[in-house]
Motif scaffolding. Structure first.
Motif, PDB file in Angstrom:
ATOM      1  N   TYR A   1      -0.122  -6.915   2.426  1.00 19.33           N
ATOM      2  CA  TYR A   1      -0.586  -5.599   2.894  1.00 19.33           C
ATOM      3  C   TYR A   1      -1.252  -5.668   4.210  1.00 19.33           C
ATOM      4  O   TYR A   1      -1.785  -6.940   4.663  1.00 19.33           O
TER       5      TYR A   1
ATOM      6  N   LEU B   1      -4.622  -1.826  -5.569  1.00 20.14           N
ATOM      7  CA  LEU B   1      -4.369  -3.316  -5.333  1.00 20.14           C
ATOM      8  C   LEU B   1      -5.300  -3.842  -6.569  1.00 20.14           C
ATOM      9  O   LEU B   1      -4.756  -4.905  -7.072  1.00 20.14           O
ATOM     10  N   ALA B   2      -6.447  -3.330  -6.573  1.00 24.61           N
ATOM     11  CA  ALA B   2      -7.450  -3.941  -7.689  1.00 24.61           C
ATOM     12  C   ALA B   2      -6.757  -3.816  -9.134  1.00 24.61           C
ATOM     13  O   ALA B   2      -7.035  -4.805  -9.871  1.00 24.61           O
TER      14      ALA B   2
ATOM     15  N   LEU C   1      -6.655   1.056  -2.048  1.00 25.87           N
ATOM     16  CA  LEU C   1      -7.400  -0.279  -2.500  1.00 25.87           C
ATOM     17  C   LEU C   1      -7.741  -0.269  -4.071  1.00 25.87           C
ATOM     18  O   LEU C   1      -7.718  -1.430  -4.677  1.00 25.87           O
ATOM     19  N   GLU C   2      -7.978   0.885  -4.743  1.00 18.65           N
ATOM     20  CA  GLU C   2      -7.815   0.993  -6.336  1.00 18.65           C
ATOM     21  C   GLU C   2      -6.806   0.508  -6.963  1.00 18.65           C
ATOM     22  O   GLU C   2      -6.770  -0.227  -7.683  1.00 18.65           O
TER      23      GLU C   2
ATOM     24  N   GLN D   1       0.793  -1.262   0.090  1.00 24.20           N
ATOM     25  CA  GLN D   1       0.014  -0.089   0.034  1.00 24.20           C
ATOM     26  C   GLN D   1       0.804   1.228   0.202  1.00 24.20           C
ATOM     27  O   GLN D   1       0.417   2.264  -0.275  1.00 24.20           O
TER      28      GLN D   1
ATOM     29  N   ASP E   1      -4.671  -5.247   7.159  1.00 28.76           N
ATOM     30  CA  ASP E   1      -5.902  -5.399   7.053  1.00 28.76           C
ATOM     31  C   ASP E   1      -6.418  -4.434   5.918  1.00 28.76           C
ATOM     32  O   ASP E   1      -6.061  -3.283   5.873  1.00 28.76           O
ATOM     33  N   LYS E   2      -7.525  -5.041   5.064  1.00 33.40           N
ATOM     34  CA  LYS E   2      -8.072  -3.968   3.999  1.00 33.40           C
ATOM     35  C   LYS E   2      -8.959  -2.736   4.662  1.00 33.40           C
ATOM     36  O   LYS E   2      -8.863  -1.618   3.914  1.00 33.40           O
ATOM     37  N   GLY E   3      -9.315  -2.974   5.764  1.00 36.60           N
ATOM     38  CA  GLY E   3     -10.073  -1.928   6.477  1.00 36.60           C
ATOM     39  C   GLY E   3      -9.291  -0.675   6.767  1.00 36.60           C
ATOM     40  O   GLY E   3      -9.704   0.459   7.073  1.00 36.60           O
TER      41      GLY E   3
ATOM     42  N   LEU F   1      -6.711   0.431   4.715  1.00 37.46           N
ATOM     43  CA  LEU F   1      -6.295   0.964   3.512  1.00 37.46           C
ATOM     44  C   LEU F   1      -7.077   1.913   2.932  1.00 37.46           C
ATOM     45  O   LEU F   1      -8.266   2.131   3.302  1.00 37.46           O
TER      46      LEU F   1
ATOM     47  N   ASP G   1      -8.889   4.707  -0.010  1.00 38.46           N
ATOM     48  CA  ASP G   1      -9.718   3.950  -1.117  1.00 38.46           C
ATOM     49  C   ASP G   1      -8.683   3.954  -2.219  1.00 38.46           C
ATOM     50  O   ASP G   1      -8.873   3.086  -3.114  1.00 38.46           O
TER      51      ASP G   1
ATOM     52  N   GLU H   1      -3.976  -6.444  -9.604  1.00 36.62           N
ATOM     53  CA  GLU H   1      -4.373  -7.544  -9.718  1.00 36.62           C
ATOM     54  C   GLU H   1      -5.258  -7.976 -11.191  1.00 36.62           C
ATOM     55  O   GLU H   1      -4.866  -9.089 -11.660  1.00 36.62           O
TER      56      GLU H   1
END
Length: 305
Positions: free
Chosen positions: A88, A102-103, A99-100, A61, A90-92, A94, A96, A106
């Motif tokens: 990374y 990482l998406a 998270l974008e 992150q 916990d996603k909670g 991170l 926004d 992937e």
């Protein structure tokens, strides 16, 4: 010897020892004598270790999308199956944007998706200012496609400041550089004639396709030899010349000439945008020709590579 000069000598000696240690470590890792390399993200800068097949990245992150893409690309550079593990918290926890990112990393996991990833990166961070120093912004309210449509529409209304491109095949590159690929590299390629033909075909399409092709070639076969690099650079030179309205490039003595339809205003804008004073002072527009006052290597080495 003064104390000051002694201190300087010590520092130089320490730096020399560290450099030698670093060189020895990397050589042993490349040869497989060292199995695990623990390092910082400095390895993202063009490191090409054919034997490396696994990379573990901690706290992803904290990295930008381009950094993650480069780091992931350090493995799988030969015929070995490769794996990249991204860790990374916990996603909670991170943001926004994290998270974008990482998406996106992937989703874009196939060969040749570097340009799509760059588009996603611009969508996440926003574009920078076209005129100014701001390197990020917010394009979410407009959208990337509409942004480009508005940009090109505005530019097309300013005829004096427009570059009129020419067809790719109309560009003549009369420079005596015809490299021969080494036999071991030819044997290493699955179908060398098809690869060269495909390179010419994508260069005819646009610069982005050529960049994507080069990226795929390096990911599959590793860094190309000097002769292949020159061949690719000639394609880049021809493609960029077509986009800039240059119809012919030829050499005379130690100078290069470029026949062009470029206006004086466009030429001035191009010169002003160059960061290097050496390059600025090397280009002169005389009528329908741009004169390059440096040796032939100027054109090839000035490409973005």
């Amino acid at each position: 010897m003064s104390p000051g000069s002694f201190d300087g000598t010590c520092e130089s000696y320490k730096y020399s020892l560290f450099s030698k240690q670093l060189e020895d470590t990397m050589e042993k890792f490349a040869l497989g004598e060292i199995k695990i390399l623990i390092c910082t993200n400095i390895v993202e800068s063009g490191l090409d270790i054919q034997n490396a097949n696994t990379i573990i990245i901690q706290d992803v992150q904290q990295f930008g999308l381009a950094q993650l893409y480069q780091l992931r690309g350090r493995v799988g550079r030969a015929d070995k199956e490769a794996h990249a593990y991204l860790f990374y918290p916990d996603k909670g926890l991170l943001s926004d944007q994290a998270l974008e990112r990482l998406a996106a990393i992937e989703e874009c996991r196939e060969l040749g998706q570097g340009f799509q990833l760059a588009e996603k990166d611009m969508g996440i961070r926003g574009f920078g200012a076209i005129f100014g120093e701001q390197q990020s912004g917010d394009v979410g309210n407009v959208g990337i496609d509409l942004f480009f449509e508005m940009l090109f529409e505005s530019l097309s209304k300013v005829e004096d400041h427009c570059v009129v491109s020419v067809p790719y095949h109309s560009v003549q590159v009369d420079i005596d550089l015809n490299p021969h690929l080494p036999s071991d590299y030819i044997n290493y390629l699955e179908n060398p004639m098809k690869i060269v033909s495909d390179a010419e075909r994508v260069a005819e399409k646009d610069i982005w396709s050529l960049m994507q092709f080069t990226e795929n070639l390096r990911r599959q076969y590793g860094k190309e030899p000097r002769s292949m690099e020159i061949l690719l650079k000639k394609l880049y030179l021809r493609r960029m010349s077509a986009d800039l309205g240059i119809t012919r490039i030829y050499s005379s003595g130690k100078m290069i000439f470029m026949k062009t339809n470029m206006s004086k205003k466009v030429f001035k804008l191009m010169i002003e945008s160059m960061a290097s004073d050496v390059h600025k002072n090397s280009l002169i527009l005389e009528g329908d020709q741009i004169k390059v006052l440096h040796v032939i290597s100027f054109c090839l080495n000035s490409l973005i590579w």
